[in-house]
Design a protein around this motif. Structure first.
Motif, PDB file in Angstrom:
ATOM      1  N   MET A   1       0.839  -1.173   0.000  1.00 19.57           N
ATOM      2  CA  MET A   1       0.000   0.000   0.000  1.00 19.57           C
ATOM      3  C   MET A   1       0.893   1.249   0.000  1.00 19.57           C
ATOM      4  O   MET A   1       1.977   1.223   0.553  1.00 19.57           O
ATOM      5  CB  MET A   1      -0.909  -0.034   1.232  1.00 19.57           C
ATOM      6  N   ASP A   2       0.385   2.332  -0.581  1.00 17.90           N
ATOM      7  CA  ASP A   2       1.122   3.578  -0.691  1.00 17.90           C
ATOM      8  C   ASP A   2       1.169   4.279   0.657  1.00 17.90           C
ATOM      9  O   ASP A   2       0.185   4.284   1.405  1.00 17.90           O
ATOM     10  CB  ASP A   2       0.441   4.452  -1.747  1.00 17.90           C
ATOM     11  N   ILE A   3       2.300   4.894   0.981  1.00 19.26           N
ATOM     12  CA  ILE A   3       2.469   5.560   2.280  1.00 19.26           C
ATOM     13  C   ILE A   3       1.462   6.695   2.439  1.00 19.26           C
ATOM     14  O   ILE A   3       0.893   6.872   3.527  1.00 19.26           O
ATOM     15  CB  ILE A   3       3.909   6.077   2.429  1.00 19.26           C
ATOM     16  N   LEU A   4       1.231   7.448   1.379  1.00 17.45           N
ATOM     17  CA  LEU A   4       0.277   8.555   1.471  1.00 17.45           C
ATOM     18  C   LEU A   4      -1.126   8.040   1.813  1.00 17.45           C
ATOM     19  O   LEU A   4      -1.855   8.655   2.604  1.00 17.45           O
ATOM     20  CB  LEU A   4       0.263   9.368   0.175  1.00 17.45           C
ATOM     21  N   GLN A   5      -1.499   6.907   1.243  1.00 17.93           N
ATOM     22  CA  GLN A   5      -2.812   6.330   1.563  1.00 17.93           C
ATOM     23  C   GLN A   5      -2.861   5.902   3.031  1.00 17.93           C
ATOM     24  O   GLN A   5      -3.880   6.083   3.715  1.00 17.93           O
ATOM     25  CB  GLN A   5      -3.093   5.119   0.673  1.00 17.93           C
ATOM     26  N   LEU A   6      -1.752   5.342   3.503  1.00 18.37           N
ATOM     27  CA  LEU A   6      -1.714   4.913   4.907  1.00 18.37           C
ATOM     28  C   LEU A   6      -1.800   6.109   5.844  1.00 18.37           C
ATOM     29  O   LEU A   6      -2.472   6.046   6.893  1.00 18.37           O
ATOM     30  CB  LEU A   6      -0.443   4.108   5.174  1.00 18.37           C
ATOM     31  N   ILE A   7      -1.152   7.200   5.477  1.00 20.58           N
ATOM     32  CA  ILE A   7      -1.223   8.402   6.314  1.00 20.58           C
ATOM     33  C   ILE A   7      -2.654   8.944   6.304  1.00 20.58           C
ATOM     34  O   ILE A   7      -3.185   9.355   7.355  1.00 20.58           O
ATOM     35  CB  ILE A   7      -0.206   9.454   5.843  1.00 20.58           C
ATOM     36  N   GLU A   8      -3.307   8.926   5.145  1.00 15.62           N
ATOM     37  CA  GLU A   8      -4.706   9.360   5.079  1.00 15.62           C
ATOM     38  C   GLU A   8      -5.593   8.469   5.947  1.00 15.62           C
ATOM     39  O   GLU A   8      -6.504   8.949   6.633  1.00 15.62           O
ATOM     40  CB  GLU A   8      -5.184   9.354   3.626  1.00 15.62           C
ATOM     41  N   GLU A   9      -5.310   7.177   5.916  1.00 15.14           N
ATOM     42  CA  GLU A   9      -6.082   6.238   6.740  1.00 15.14           C
ATOM     43  C   GLU A   9      -5.888   6.545   8.222  1.00 15.14           C
ATOM     44  O   GLU A   9      -6.838   6.526   9.020  1.00 15.14           O
ATOM     45  CB  GLU A   9      -5.631   4.799   6.433  1.00 15.14           C
ATOM     46  N   LEU A  10      -4.655   6.892   8.607  1.00 13.03           N
ATOM     47  CA  LEU A  10      -4.365   7.259   9.998  1.00 13.03           C
ATOM     48  C   LEU A  10      -5.111   8.547  10.368  1.00 13.03           C
ATOM     49  O   LEU A  10      -5.673   8.648  11.473  1.00 13.03           O
ATOM     50  CB  LEU A  10      -2.854   7.441  10.173  1.00 13.03           C
ATOM     51  N   GLU A  11      -5.180   9.487   9.459  1.00 14.22           N
ATOM     52  CA  GLU A  11      -5.935  10.718   9.695  1.00 14.22           C
ATOM     53  C   GLU A  11      -7.418  10.406   9.870  1.00 14.22           C
ATOM     54  O   GLU A  11      -8.097  10.982  10.739  1.00 14.22           O
ATOM     55  CB  GLU A  11      -5.729  11.701   8.540  1.00 14.22           C
ATOM     56  N   SER A  43       6.181  -0.293   4.258  1.00 14.10           N
ATOM     57  CA  SER A  43       6.186   0.377   2.960  1.00 14.10           C
ATOM     58  C   SER A  43       7.382   1.316   2.802  1.00 14.10           C
ATOM     59  O   SER A  43       7.815   1.597   1.685  1.00 14.10           O
ATOM     60  CB  SER A  43       4.908   1.176   2.760  1.00 14.10           C
ATOM     61  N   LEU A  44       7.885   1.816   3.915  1.00 18.90           N
ATOM     62  CA  LEU A  44       8.980   2.789   3.854  1.00 18.90           C
ATOM     63  C   LEU A  44      10.203   2.282   3.091  1.00 18.90           C
ATOM     64  O   LEU A  44      10.708   2.990   2.220  1.00 18.90           O
ATOM     65  CB  LEU A  44       9.383   3.235   5.259  1.00 18.90           C
ATOM     66  N   PRO A  45      10.686   1.109   3.360  1.00 23.07           N
ATOM     67  CA  PRO A  45      11.876   0.674   2.607  1.00 23.07           C
ATOM     68  C   PRO A  45      11.638   0.669   1.092  1.00 23.07           C
ATOM     69  O   PRO A  45      12.515   1.085   0.333  1.00 23.07           O
ATOM     70  CB  PRO A  45      12.160  -0.730   3.135  1.00 23.07           C
ATOM     71  N   GLU A  46      10.445   0.217   0.658  1.00 31.12           N
ATOM     72  CA  GLU A  46      10.153   0.212  -0.781  1.00 31.12           C
ATOM     73  C   GLU A  46      10.106   1.643  -1.316  1.00 31.12           C
ATOM     74  O   GLU A  46      10.654   1.945  -2.367  1.00 31.12           O
ATOM     75  CB  GLU A  46       8.830  -0.516  -1.058  1.00 31.12           C
ATOM     76  N   GLU A  47       9.464   2.527  -0.563  1.00 31.11           N
ATOM     77  CA  GLU A  47       9.383   3.936  -0.972  1.00 31.11           C
ATOM     78  C   GLU A  47      10.787   4.552  -1.014  1.00 31.11           C
ATOM     79  O   GLU A  47      11.110   5.309  -1.927  1.00 31.11           O
ATOM     80  CB  GLU A  47       8.489   4.734  -0.005  1.00 31.11           C
ATOM     81  N   ILE A  48      11.595   4.224  -0.034  1.00 27.71           N
ATOM     82  CA  ILE A  48      12.957   4.758   0.007  1.00 27.71           C
ATOM     83  C   ILE A  48      13.759   4.222  -1.179  1.00 27.71           C
ATOM     84  O   ILE A  48      14.503   4.965  -1.831  1.00 27.71           O
ATOM     85  CB  ILE A  48      13.639   4.423   1.356  1.00 27.71           C
ATOM     86  N   ARG A  49      13.589   2.913  -1.463  1.00 27.19           N
ATOM     87  CA  ARG A  49      14.285   2.341  -2.632  1.00 27.19           C
ATOM     88  C   ARG A  49      13.845   3.045  -3.919  1.00 27.19           C
ATOM     89  O   ARG A  49      14.661   3.377  -4.777  1.00 27.19           O
ATOM     90  CB  ARG A  49      14.014   0.830  -2.724  1.00 27.19           C
ATOM     91  N   GLN A  50      12.546   3.283  -4.039  1.00 24.96           N
ATOM     92  CA  GLN A  50      12.047   3.975  -5.235  1.00 24.96           C
ATOM     93  C   GLN A  50      12.589   5.400  -5.307  1.00 24.96           C
ATOM     94  O   GLN A  50      12.996   5.869  -6.369  1.00 24.96           O
ATOM     95  CB  GLN A  50      10.518   3.979  -5.240  1.00 24.96           C
ATOM     96  N   ALA A  51      12.593   6.073  -4.164  1.00 19.00           N
ATOM     97  CA  ALA A  51      13.112   7.444  -4.142  1.00 19.00           C
ATOM     98  C   ALA A  51      14.603   7.453  -4.479  1.00 19.00           C
ATOM     99  O   ALA A  51      15.089   8.320  -5.224  1.00 19.00           O
ATOM    100  CB  ALA A  51      12.880   8.072  -2.775  1.00 19.00           C
ATOM    101  N   LYS A  52      15.343   6.473  -3.937  1.00 20.36           N
ATOM    102  CA  LYS A  52      16.775   6.377  -4.253  1.00 20.36           C
ATOM    103  C   LYS A  52      16.967   6.099  -5.733  1.00 20.36           C
ATOM    104  O   LYS A  52      17.828   6.688  -6.379  1.00 20.36           O
ATOM    105  CB  LYS A  52      17.427   5.282  -3.400  1.00 20.36           C
TER     106      LYS A  52
END
Length: 156
Positions: A1-11, A43-52
């Motif tokens: 799942m996308d980090i932004l979606q997870l943050i929205e879910e937390l909100e 999800s963070l490691p995948e996002e970080i890998r993508q950002a890298k």
């Protein structure tokens, strides 16, 4: 799942939480929050890998662009140098042509001066020759006149 979606879910969990009367505090289900946080952490490691990867790709593209720009600059510099050499050669050719023209003009002037000097000398020689002929003719005529005078005197 996308980090932004997870943050929205937390909100959403925070917005849906029931508030405690007379305070700003809310009651939330900690299991639900921890589950969302675990998903974010996963999800963070995948996002970080993508950002890298995006960063590395950006650096690679920038490096290629810089190399191409340097090649274009080098090519332009070489063209400028070649053009400069060609222009210097053309200038030198024109200077040499001008020197040749000047030398030819100088030689022409020398030839004219030499021809004029020869002409003057020939004229002087001709005048001297004519003067000599005239002097001889005058001497001969004086001899003839003396002979005529002498003959006339004899006749008298």
């Amino acid at each position: 799942m996308d980090i932004l979606q997870l943050i929205e879910e937390l909100e959403d969990v925070m917005e849906d939480a029931s508030s405690i009367p007379l305070s700003k505090k809310v009651a939330i289900d900690p299991d639900e929050v921890f589950e969302i946080l675990r998903e974010i952490r996963a999800s963070l490691p995948e996002e970080i890998r993508q950002a890298k990867w995006v960063n590395d790709e950006r650096d690679r593209i920038l490096q290629e662009a810089n190399e191409q720009a340097q090649q274009l600059t080098d090519q332009a510099q070489k063209r400028v140098e070649d053009s400069d050499k060609e222009m210097q050669q053309r200038f030198q050719d024109l200077v040499n042509d001008h020197r040749i023209t000047q030398e030819a003009q100088k030689r022409g002037e020398q030839m004219i001066a030499s021809a004029q000097e020869q002409s003057r000398q020939i004229r002087q020689s001709v005048f001297a020759y004519v003067d000599e002929i005239l002097a001889n003719t005058q001497d001969n005529l004086q001899s003839v006149i003396q002979e005529l005078s002498h003959n006339r005197d004899e006749l008298k």
